[in-house]
Design a protein around this motif. Structure first.
Motif, short mmCIF file in Angstrom:
data_model
loop_
_atom_site.label_atom_id
_atom_site.label_comp_id
_atom_site.label_asym_id
_atom_site.label_seq_id
_atom_site.Cartn_x
_atom_site.Cartn_y
_atom_site.Cartn_z
N ALA A 1 0.83 -1.21 0.00
CA ALA A 1 0.00 0.00 0.00
C ALA A 1 0.86 1.25 0.00
O ALA A 1 0.58 2.21 -0.73
CB ALA A 1 -0.94 -0.01 1.20
N ILE A 2 1.91 1.25 0.80
CA ILE A 2 2.81 2.40 0.85
C ILE A 2 3.52 2.57 -0.48
O ILE A 2 3.63 3.67 -1.02
CB ILE A 2 3.82 2.24 2.01
N THR A 3 4.00 1.47 -1.04
CA THR A 3 4.69 1.52 -2.32
C THR A 3 3.76 2.04 -3.40
O THR A 3 4.13 2.88 -4.22
CB THR A 3 5.20 0.11 -2.71
N HIS A 4 2.52 1.57 -3.40
CA HIS A 4 1.55 1.98 -4.40
C HIS A 4 1.21 3.48 -4.24
O HIS A 4 1.11 4.19 -5.22
CB HIS A 4 0.28 1.15 -4.29
N SER A 5 1.04 3.93 -3.01
CA SER A 5 0.64 5.31 -2.79
C SER A 5 1.77 6.30 -3.04
O SER A 5 1.52 7.45 -3.39
CB SER A 5 0.10 5.50 -1.37
N THR A 6 3.02 5.87 -2.89
CA THR A 6 4.14 6.79 -3.11
C THR A 6 4.72 6.67 -4.51
O THR A 6 5.52 7.51 -4.91
CB THR A 6 5.27 6.52 -2.10
N GLY A 7 4.35 5.62 -5.23
CA GLY A 7 4.87 5.44 -6.58
C GLY A 7 6.29 4.88 -6.60
O GLY A 7 6.94 4.87 -7.63
N ALA A 8 6.77 4.40 -5.46
CA ALA A 8 8.12 3.83 -5.39
C ALA A 8 8.11 2.46 -6.05
O ALA A 8 7.08 1.79 -6.12
CB ALA A 8 8.56 3.70 -3.94
N SER A 9 9.27 2.04 -6.51
CA SER A 9 9.34 0.70 -7.13
C SER A 9 9.55 -0.35 -6.06
O SER A 9 10.23 -0.13 -5.06
CB SER A 9 10.49 0.64 -8.14
N GLU A 10 8.93 -1.52 -6.27
CA GLU A 10 9.09 -2.62 -5.33
C GLU A 10 10.40 -3.33 -5.57
O GLU A 10 10.89 -3.38 -6.69
CB GLU A 10 7.95 -3.62 -5.48
N ARG A 11 10.96 -3.94 -4.53
CA ARG A 11 12.21 -4.70 -4.68
C ARG A 11 11.89 -6.13 -4.91
O ARG A 11 11.07 -6.73 -4.38
CB ARG A 11 13.07 -4.57 -3.44
#
Length: 58
Positions: free
Chosen positions: A48-58
């Protein structure tokens, strides 16, 4: 905030699990179940945090 919610859920699950078990095997299963629930919650929060910030997942 998500960390606090996760901690509350973990504590509630742990207290429910410990009050429900009568044997060592049951206690181990309860603790394992709580660990899996915490892990799933942490993964969901991370996504959820990754999706909301637009950061890439590892």
């Amino acid at each position: 905030m998500a960390r606090t919610a996760l901690l509350v859920v973990a504590m509630l699950g742990l207290s429910a699990g410990l009050s429900a078990c009568n044997t060592m095997r049951g206690a181990g299963q309860d603790v394992s179940s709580v660990g899996h629930d915490v892990s799933r919650g942490a993964n969901a929060s991370q996504k959820a945090i990754t999706h909301s910030t637009g950061a890439s997942e590892r």
